[in-house]
Write a protein that holds these residues in place. Sequence first.
Motif, PDB file in Angstrom:
ATOM      1  N   ARG A  13       0.968  -1.109   0.097  1.00 51.94           N
ATOM      2  CA  ARG A  13      -0.004  -0.155  -0.440  1.00 51.94           C
ATOM      3  C   ARG A  13       1.166   1.350   0.164  1.00 51.94           C
ATOM      4  NH1 ARG A  13      -3.474   0.226   5.126  1.00 51.94           N
ATOM      5  NH2 ARG A  13      -1.685  -0.828   5.976  1.00 51.94           N
ATOM      6  N   LEU A  14       0.903   2.020  -0.950  1.00 54.23           N
ATOM      7  CA  LEU A  14       1.066   3.527  -1.414  1.00 54.23           C
ATOM      8  C   LEU A  14       0.725   4.383  -0.868  1.00 54.23           C
ATOM      9  CD1 LEU A  14       3.914   2.561  -4.151  1.00 54.23           C
ATOM     10  CD2 LEU A  14       4.053   2.418  -1.585  1.00 54.23           C
ATOM     11  N   ASN A  15       1.198   5.617  -0.140  1.00 49.47           N
ATOM     12  CA  ASN A  15       0.482   6.564   0.244  1.00 49.47           C
ATOM     13  C   ASN A  15       0.731   7.619  -0.684  1.00 49.47           C
ATOM     14  OD1 ASN A  15      -1.225   8.960   1.409  1.00 49.47           O
ATOM     15  ND2 ASN A  15      -0.390   8.366   3.606  1.00 49.47           N
ATOM     16  N   LEU A  16      -0.367   8.428  -1.369  1.00 50.03           N
ATOM     17  CA  LEU A  16       0.166   9.028  -1.861  1.00 50.03           C
ATOM     18  C   LEU A  16       0.667  10.380  -0.977  1.00 50.03           C
ATOM     19  CD1 LEU A  16      -0.930   8.033  -5.671  1.00 50.03           C
ATOM     20  CD2 LEU A  16       1.370   7.757  -5.030  1.00 50.03           C
ATOM     21  N   CYS A  17       0.367  10.884  -0.193  1.00 54.93           N
ATOM     22  CA  CYS A  17       0.366  11.853   0.246  1.00 54.93           C
ATOM     23  C   CYS A  17       1.522  11.886   0.893  1.00 54.93           C
ATOM     24  CB  CYS A  17      -0.799  12.026   1.798  1.00 54.93           C
ATOM     25  SG  CYS A  17      -2.007  12.630   0.581  1.00 54.93           S
ATOM     26  N   ASP A  18       2.330  10.596   1.368  1.00 60.47           N
ATOM     27  CA  ASP A  18       3.261  10.987   2.143  1.00 60.47           C
ATOM     28  C   ASP A  18       4.291  10.779   0.529  1.00 60.47           C
ATOM     29  OD1 ASP A  18       5.442  10.074   3.760  1.00 60.47           O
ATOM     30  OD2 ASP A  18       5.395   8.191   3.738  1.00 60.47           O
ATOM     31  N   ARG A  22       5.020   8.190  -2.763  1.00 57.80           N
ATOM     32  CA  ARG A  22       4.633   9.265  -3.793  1.00 57.80           C
ATOM     33  C   ARG A  22       5.550   8.740  -4.633  1.00 57.80           C
ATOM     34  NH1 ARG A  22       6.028  13.394  -6.165  1.00 57.80           N
ATOM     35  NH2 ARG A  22       7.001  14.248  -3.937  1.00 57.80           N
ATOM     36  N   LYS A  23       7.044   8.649  -4.340  1.00 59.16           N
ATOM     37  CA  LYS A  23       8.229   8.734  -4.905  1.00 59.16           C
ATOM     38  C   LYS A  23       8.530   7.361  -5.940  1.00 59.16           C
ATOM     39  CE  LYS A  23      12.588  11.129  -4.513  1.00 59.16           C
ATOM     40  NZ  LYS A  23      13.731  11.217  -3.115  1.00 59.16           N
ATOM     41  N   ALA A  24       8.261   5.945  -4.695  1.00 59.57           N
ATOM     42  CA  ALA A  24       8.191   4.927  -4.995  1.00 59.57           C
ATOM     43  C   ALA A  24       7.347   4.610  -5.921  1.00 59.57           C
ATOM     44  CB  ALA A  24       7.385   4.058  -3.351  1.00 59.57           C
ATOM     45  N   TRP A  25       5.899   5.602  -6.312  1.00 59.95           N
ATOM     46  CA  TRP A  25       4.787   5.375  -7.332  1.00 59.95           C
ATOM     47  C   TRP A  25       5.569   5.463  -8.213  1.00 59.95           C
ATOM     48  CZ3 TRP A  25       1.665   1.922  -8.268  1.00 59.95           C
ATOM     49  CH2 TRP A  25       0.838   2.183  -9.659  1.00 59.95           C
ATOM     50  N   GLU A  26       6.020   6.608  -7.821  1.00 57.32           N
ATOM     51  CA  GLU A  26       6.236   7.189  -9.462  1.00 57.32           C
ATOM     52  C   GLU A  26       7.178   6.612 -10.265  1.00 57.32           C
ATOM     53  OE1 GLU A  26       7.879  11.923  -8.318  1.00 57.32           O
ATOM     54  OE2 GLU A  26       5.892  12.381  -8.697  1.00 57.32           O
ATOM     55  N   TYR A  27       8.584   5.680  -9.180  1.00 57.93           N
ATOM     56  CA  TYR A  27       9.678   5.342  -9.820  1.00 57.93           C
ATOM     57  C   TYR A  27       8.737   3.920 -10.948  1.00 57.93           C
ATOM     58  CZ  TYR A  27      13.451   7.862  -7.758  1.00 57.93           C
ATOM     59  OH  TYR A  27      14.297   8.131  -7.207  1.00 57.93           O
ATOM     60  N   LEU A  28       8.298   3.317 -10.180  1.00 59.30           N
ATOM     61  CA  LEU A  28       7.339   1.918 -10.569  1.00 59.30           C
ATOM     62  C   LEU A  28       6.487   2.119 -11.729  1.00 59.30           C
ATOM     63  CD1 LEU A  28       5.378   0.411  -7.908  1.00 59.30           C
ATOM     64  CD2 LEU A  28       7.717  -0.426  -9.057  1.00 59.30           C
ATOM     65  N   THR A  40       6.764  -6.829  -9.692  1.00 59.16           N
ATOM     66  CA  THR A  40       7.624  -7.114  -8.778  1.00 59.16           C
ATOM     67  C   THR A  40       9.065  -7.492  -8.889  1.00 59.16           C
ATOM     68  OG1 THR A  40       5.289  -9.176  -8.639  1.00 59.16           O
ATOM     69  CG2 THR A  40       7.000  -9.988  -7.975  1.00 59.16           C
ATOM     70  N   LYS A  41       9.274  -7.949 -10.139  1.00 59.99           N
ATOM     71  CA  LYS A  41      10.878  -7.965 -10.614  1.00 59.99           C
ATOM     72  C   LYS A  41      11.497  -6.706 -10.011  1.00 59.99           C
ATOM     73  CE  LYS A  41      10.277 -11.609 -12.949  1.00 59.99           C
ATOM     74  NZ  LYS A  41      11.051 -13.128 -11.925  1.00 59.99           N
ATOM     75  N   ALA A  42      10.784  -5.511 -10.620  1.00 60.31           N
ATOM     76  CA  ALA A  42      11.005  -4.146  -9.775  1.00 60.31           C
ATOM     77  C   ALA A  42      11.114  -4.501  -9.002  1.00 60.31           C
ATOM     78  CB  ALA A  42      10.542  -3.208 -10.171  1.00 60.31           C
ATOM     79  N   VAL A  43      10.232  -4.309  -7.578  1.00 60.86           N
ATOM     80  CA  VAL A  43      10.708  -4.697  -6.046  1.00 60.86           C
ATOM     81  C   VAL A  43      11.635  -5.648  -5.241  1.00 60.86           C
ATOM     82  CG1 VAL A  43       9.252  -4.823  -4.108  1.00 60.86           C
ATOM     83  CG2 VAL A  43       7.855  -3.974  -6.051  1.00 60.86           C
ATOM     84  N   VAL A  44      11.637  -6.562  -6.238  1.00 59.46           N
ATOM     85  CA  VAL A  44      12.468  -7.725  -5.350  1.00 59.46           C
ATOM     86  C   VAL A  44      13.850  -6.814  -6.071  1.00 59.46           C
ATOM     87  CG1 VAL A  44      13.150  -9.393  -6.338  1.00 59.46           C
ATOM     88  CG2 VAL A  44      11.105 -10.240  -6.262  1.00 59.46           C
ATOM     89  N   ALA A  45      14.479  -6.531  -7.599  1.00 55.23           N
ATOM     90  CA  ALA A  45      15.209  -5.922  -7.254  1.00 55.23           C
ATOM     91  C   ALA A  45      15.794  -5.027  -6.309  1.00 55.23           C
ATOM     92  CB  ALA A  45      15.321  -5.537  -9.029  1.00 55.23           C
TER      93      ALA A  45
END
Length: 148
Positions: A13-18, A22-28, A40-45
């Motif tokens: 779960r990503l809180n886009l107000c945090d 938000r940065k993690a979501w933008e990277y994804l 999944t591959k990106a998060v595992v790496a």
Amino acid sequence: MRKERRIINTNIRLNLCDEQDRKAWEYLQTMDRQKYKSYTKAVVAALNDYFAREYRNKEDPYLETREKEDAFLERVETAIRNGVKESVPMAMAKNLFEMLAPFVKESAGEKELSDLTEEKESEQHTEDITDWEQEADLDAALDFADSF
């Protein structure tokens, strides 16, 4: 023959107000889909890289400092190499001039010869000072690099 698979499903779960979330979501959203076929591959790496570094730093707290020092030394070595590359043509020109000087003296008249001698002595004195300064700078740089 089919490869055995043991899959664990989990949610993130990503809180886009945090800011961090938000940065993690933008990277994804902007990740290279050729390199990472799925979230999944990106998060595992990312997790493997992060925790491997954490554990290495825990075992060797000076690892990051040494890496920074190595990068700094590489920049110093590059600067020294570039300086040497720039100074070599001037040294070669000086040597060539010294080799040709006797031939120039023979072809010059007495008056021109004395003018050339005075000019050469003046240039030699200036070059000696410049050579000494360059040599001192190079020695200082090499002493600094050797101290590591």
